[in-house]
Design an enzyme around this catalytic site. Structure first.
Site, PDB file in Angstrom:
ATOM      1  N   HIS A   3       0.814  -1.223   0.000  1.00 50.90           N
ATOM      2  CA  HIS A   3       0.000   0.000   0.000  1.00 50.90           C
ATOM      3  C   HIS A   3       0.843   1.266   0.000  1.00 50.90           C
ATOM      4  O   HIS A   3       0.335   2.341  -0.287  1.00 50.90           O
ATOM      5  CB  HIS A   3      -0.922   0.002   1.223  1.00 50.90           C
ATOM      6  CG  HIS A   3      -2.028  -0.997   1.110  1.00 50.90           C
ATOM      7  ND1 HIS A   3      -3.318  -0.647   0.809  1.00 50.90           N
ATOM      8  CD2 HIS A   3      -2.030  -2.340   1.225  1.00 50.90           C
ATOM      9  CE1 HIS A   3      -4.073  -1.737   0.754  1.00 50.90           C
ATOM     10  NE2 HIS A   3      -3.305  -2.779   1.011  1.00 50.90           N
ATOM     11  N   ASP A  61       3.329   9.454  -0.825  1.00 50.06           N
ATOM     12  CA  ASP A  61       2.167   8.661  -0.425  1.00 50.06           C
ATOM     13  C   ASP A  61       1.987   7.530  -1.421  1.00 50.06           C
ATOM     14  O   ASP A  61       2.180   7.732  -2.627  1.00 50.06           O
ATOM     15  CB  ASP A  61       0.905   9.545  -0.441  1.00 50.06           C
ATOM     16  CG  ASP A  61      -0.033   9.237   0.715  1.00 50.06           C
ATOM     17  OD1 ASP A  61      -0.086   8.076   1.145  1.00 50.06           O
ATOM     18  OD2 ASP A  61      -0.716  10.167   1.186  1.00 50.06           O
TER      19      ASP A  61
HETATM   20  C1  GDG Z   1      -2.267   3.847   3.360  1.00 53.27           C
HETATM   21  C2  GDG Z   1      -1.249   4.515   2.427  1.00 53.27           C
HETATM   22  C3  GDG Z   1      -2.917   4.409   0.568  1.00 53.27           C
HETATM   23  C4  GDG Z   1      -9.342  10.150   7.507  1.00 53.27           C
HETATM   24  N1  GDG Z   1      -9.843  10.949   8.455  1.00 53.27           N
HETATM   25  C5  GDG Z   1     -10.964  10.361   8.908  1.00 53.27           C
HETATM   26  C6  GDG Z   1     -11.143   9.175   8.210  1.00 53.27           C
HETATM   27  N2  GDG Z   1     -10.121   9.065   7.355  1.00 53.27           N
HETATM   28  C7  GDG Z   1      -9.940   7.974   6.388  1.00 53.27           C
HETATM   29  C8  GDG Z   1     -10.101   8.527   4.991  1.00 53.27           C
HETATM   30  C9  GDG Z   1      -9.272   7.583   4.154  1.00 53.27           C
HETATM   31  C10 GDG Z   1      -8.253   7.027   5.139  1.00 53.27           C
HETATM   32  O1  GDG Z   1      -8.622   7.453   6.435  1.00 53.27           O
HETATM   33  C11 GDG Z   1      -6.853   7.552   4.858  1.00 53.27           C
HETATM   34  O2  GDG Z   1      -6.374   6.913   3.707  1.00 53.27           O
HETATM   35  P1  GDG Z   1      -5.113   7.462   2.902  1.00 53.27           P
HETATM   36  O3  GDG Z   1      -5.039   6.707   1.619  1.00 53.27           O
HETATM   37  O4  GDG Z   1      -5.287   8.916   2.666  1.00 53.27           O
HETATM   38  O5  GDG Z   1      -3.847   7.261   3.831  1.00 53.27           O
HETATM   39  P2  GDG Z   1      -3.204   6.084   4.810  1.00 53.27           P
HETATM   40  O6  GDG Z   1      -4.009   5.895   6.043  1.00 53.27           O
HETATM   41  O7  GDG Z   1      -1.795   6.529   5.031  1.00 53.27           O
HETATM   42  O8  GDG Z   1      -3.244   4.723   3.944  1.00 53.27           O
HETATM   43  C12 GDG Z   1      -1.953   5.317   1.345  1.00 53.27           C
HETATM   44  C13 GDG Z   1      -3.805   3.624   1.518  1.00 53.27           C
HETATM   45  O9  GDG Z   1      -3.046   2.938   2.522  1.00 53.27           O
HETATM   46  C14 GDG Z   1      -4.630   2.582   0.769  1.00 53.27           C
HETATM   47  O10 GDG Z   1      -3.805   1.750   0.017  1.00 53.27           O
HETATM   48  O11 GDG Z   1      -3.725   5.220  -0.265  1.00 53.27           O
HETATM   49  O12 GDG Z   1      -1.030   5.885   0.444  1.00 53.27           O
HETATM   50  O13 GDG Z   1      -0.369   5.365   3.158  1.00 53.27           O
HETATM   51  O14 GDG Z   1     -10.053   6.536   3.662  1.00 53.27           O
HETATM   52  O15 GDG Z   1     -11.459   8.550   4.671  1.00 53.27           O
HETATM   53  N3  GDG Z   1     -12.198   8.370   8.406  1.00 53.27           N
HETATM   54  C15 GDG Z   1     -13.118   8.756   9.349  1.00 53.27           C
HETATM   55  N4  GDG Z   1     -12.970   9.897  10.088  1.00 53.27           N
HETATM   56  C16 GDG Z   1     -11.926  10.721   9.910  1.00 53.27           C
HETATM   57  O16 GDG Z   1     -11.814  11.756  10.597  1.00 53.27           O
HETATM   58  N5  GDG Z   1     -14.196   7.993   9.545  1.00 53.27           N
END
Ligand code: GDG
Length: 498
Positions: free
Chosen positions: A178, A390
């Site tokens: 990821h 990222d």
């Molecule tokens: C890893 C990789 C890759 C955020 N704030 C709240 C909340 N979120 C959820 C978002 C989103 C998730 O968290 C964050 O996903 P990201 O992709 O932006 O980042 P990572 O957590 O670092 O994920 C990344 C991912 O894996 C998938 O392969 O894209 O690059 O680092 O879904 O919606 N959810 C809630 N409240 C919040 O305040 N409910």
């Protein structure tokens, strides 16, 4: 011949739920984060099993028998509701320290995000990482059968196929990373580089977020295992190792587009978005949403807001920057320091510019309920997504999916995996270039409506088509030459909605 129906077994560091011990016994709480957002709807629709650590690091504290009965009941309830089984791998405090906080988060996480100066290459971490991977592999071997398809997730478990094979257990395995795979010059800094890359070659399929990540992997492979020969040039290539071969591919992860877009359209959510705008007196809203992590570029982003307001004083009183920072790895000193740094920066910017009735930066250090998050996305005029590096970044895609009016602007870091797919219609920026981000913000806030709509509609169309179901489908097709429809169906709520 392949059996027509194969069970899907997902293996990841964390289960999609968190187990917590409360006064009256164990409780299950729904987890959060990119991986859970991505996988939960898939298993829910298709059935199967998810194997992972529960998040509890001291399972032996209560009465063992009560604990086990408690957990069995909780898991049975979960399976009934969720449509798939859960299986936990218990870990001790020491194991969590060495494998999770140590090897995964103090070595692989920074190294793979090109931040090698943050790495602590303790040999103890490596040894515990191997021990825990072995422990996981034992559970996986016991709970799965040769007909299952094993889909191992992420950098915590890169040695699963290696250990299964060393135990003589034959399974069809796929691995998805990821986070980014770093360029060879950075990967070569890892003291255990040869063993790690060899372990990755033991999977039948290794998946990356972008073609560039796969190229980086192949680059390191060529340096460390010169016998590897790459065949093919498409999204998925075959790697011939002489006596065996495996496949490597790019599978950009995505979101359940329809679920986000529909939730944003629900009257209660639209009402929340409207209330938010009203509370901010219909000023333009710039939104940042991240786990509080040093890869996400939050301090640089706040500095870009400071630069924006210094450079373009006419914007004072006319914009608000909202940063939602979800607590993450709070026990780790570096994350505590980052939190303090961000809070000080927010204070500094607000101290410099606020006047009665207007505070430029609104900072929330907490996880919001899903519908509130969607309301924030829907209310924002600009999605400001500027990670230093990222794997993909799902927030960028979620923001677009929720922008049903289609008049928002996505400003996106060129170092997010999402940039490879969205570069033509997002405003790309260098996340280290504070002045460049400020300039992009200024332009975005002054863009003509038609132009914004043209770009946003293309972004939404691209995300709608390349949604999470397509991601799963393309990975499984590459892994077992079968598609999602070949898995036993529990209920077809979201599949094929495109
Ligand atoms: C890893 C990789 C890759 C955020 N704030 C709240 C909340 N979120 C959820 C978002 C989103 C998730 O968290 C964050 O996903 P990201 O992709 O932006 O980042 P990572 O957590 O670092 O994920 C990344 C991912 O894996 C998938 O392969 O894209 O690059 O680092 O879904 O919606 N959810 C809630 N409240 C919040 O305040 N409910």
């Amino acid at each position: 011949m392949e059996p027509a129906l194969r069970r899907l077994v997902v293996v990841s560091n964390r289960l999609p739920v968190a187990l917590r011990r409360e006064e009256d016994g164990w409780k299950l709480k729904q987890g959060s984060g990119g991986l859970v957002t991505a996988m939960a709807p898939v298993l829910k629709n298709r059935g199967g099993m998810w194997i992972g650590w529960s998040g509890a690091s001291d399972p032996g504290r209560g009465s063992k028998a009560t604990d086990e009965t408690d957990m069995e009941t909780l898991f049975a309830d979960f399976t009934e509701e969720a449509g798939y089984e859960l299986c936990t791998v218990p870990l001790t405090r020491e194991e969590v320290d060495g494998y999770y906080y140590g090897f995964s988060n103090e070595i692989i996480w920074p190294l793979f995000h090109d931040l090698q100066s943050r790495c602590r290459f303790h040999p103890r971490y490596w040894r515990t990482y191997l021990d825990v991977n072995f422990k996981f592999a034992e559970v996986v071997a016991r709970r799965s059968s040769p007909e299952d398809y094993l889909w191992i997730q992420d950098y915590h478990l890169m040695h699963q196929a290696f250990f299964l094979k060393s135990m003589g257990v034959r399974r069809n395995t796929g691995f998805f990373l990821h986070i980014p795979f770093p360029p060879p010059d950075i990967f070569m800094k890892l003291p255990w580089r040869a063993k790690l890359i060899q372990a990755l070659t033991e999977f039948d399929l290794v998946g990356f977020q972008t073609v560039q990540d796969r190229r980086n992997f192949v680059g390191s492979l060529h340096r460390l295992m010169p016998e590897a020969k790459v065949e093919g040039r498409g999204a998925v290539v075959a790697v011939n190792m002489g006596n065996r071969s495996f496949r490597a591919g790019a599978f950009p992860i995505s979101i359940d587009y329809a679920q986000f877009s529909e939730m944003a359209a629900q009257p209660e959510v639209a009402r929340k978005a409207f209330d938010l705008k009203e509370a901010l007196r219909h000023r333009k809203i710039i939104l940042g949403v991240d786990r509080l992590d040093y890869t996400k570029g939050i301090p640089e982003r706040i500095r870009s807001i400071q630069t924006l307001l210094r450079r373009y004083p006419d914007l004072k009183g006319k914009v608000n920057f909202i940063q939602i920072a979800v607590p993450s790895r709070e026990e780790v000193d570096e994350y505590k320091e980052l939190r303090t740094e961000i809070e000080q920066l927010v204070g500094r910017v607000n101290g410099e510019f606020s006047f009665p009735g207007w505070v430029p930066v609104h900072y929330h250090y907490r996880s919001l309920p899903h519908d509130d998050l969607v309301a924030y996305y829907a209310a924002a005029d600009v999605g400001l997504v500027t990670p230093l590096r990222d794997g993909m970044n799902l927030v960028a895609k979620e923001y677009c999916a929720c922008n049903n009016k289609g008049d928002g602007v996505l400003i996106l870091s060129e170092f997010a995996g999402a940039a490879a797919q969205l570069q033509r219609h997002a405003y790309l920026v260098n996340p280290y270039d504070v002045e460049g981000i400020a300039k992009a913000l200024h332009r975005a806030l002054h863009w003509q409506l038609e132009e914004r709509k043209a770009h946003m509609s293309r972004l939404r169309e691209q995300i709608r088509r390349n949604n999470i179901f397509r991601w799963v489908d393309s990975f499984l097709r590459a892994g077992i030459a079968k598609s999602l429809e070949d898995f036993p169906e529990v209920e077809t709520v979201h599949f094929n909605r495109v």
